[in-house]
Write an enzyme that holds these catalytic residues in place. Sequence first.
Site, short mmCIF file in Angstrom:
data_model
loop_
_atom_site.label_atom_id
_atom_site.label_comp_id
_atom_site.label_asym_id
_atom_site.label_seq_id
_atom_site.Cartn_x
_atom_site.Cartn_y
_atom_site.Cartn_z
N ASP A 7 0.88 -1.15 0.00
CA ASP A 7 0.00 0.00 0.00
C ASP A 7 0.93 1.22 0.00
O ASP A 7 2.11 1.09 0.33
CB ASP A 7 -0.88 -0.03 1.26
N ASP A 9 0.12 5.13 1.00
CA ASP A 9 -0.02 6.07 2.12
C ASP A 9 -0.05 5.32 3.45
O ASP A 9 -0.86 4.43 3.65
CB ASP A 9 -1.28 6.91 1.96
#
Length: 183
Positions: A7, A9
Amino acid sequence: MPLVILDRDGVINQDSDAFVKSPEEWLPIPGSIEAIAKLCQAGFQVAIATNQSGIARGYFTVETLTAMHKKMEQLIGQAGGKIIAITYCPHGPEDNCDCRKPKPGLIYQLAKQLQFNPQETWVVGDSLRDLQAAETAGCKPALVTTGKGQNTLKKLPELSYDVPVYKDLAEFTETLLKQDQSK
């Protein structure tokens, strides 16, 4: 070649409840860039699957997202690593698309593009939806406590499967590389 899907952020860069809206606001979490480089240098491929609803909400454009990713890829390249693919969901939570995590669409896009074995692929995230997407796609989920990870830790009892937890991407990488060497 083994693959790790990250992922963005909260895993690679600092997260913000107000959204990361520009390359200037895109700030790497200490050690994350080096961790990606170490994975690459150890023979792993690294890809990214990220929800980016800020596009649907009008906070930034696809061009701005591309500029943020270019900054990230330049930093990773300078450290000796490489991102082989980036998939992102530009939709909002109410758009009911197939790509927004917790749905596994982004991982399926990567699978089609990269032809990897899900059972041998780690997906590292900081939110419950990252873990759920990984599990649905048949990958191995891992949680980091950076970003939203501390809050996600409280939700782990909701899951019907075990998820390893790491302080950050650097600790995940060190552990994975030690395990890989012992094979």
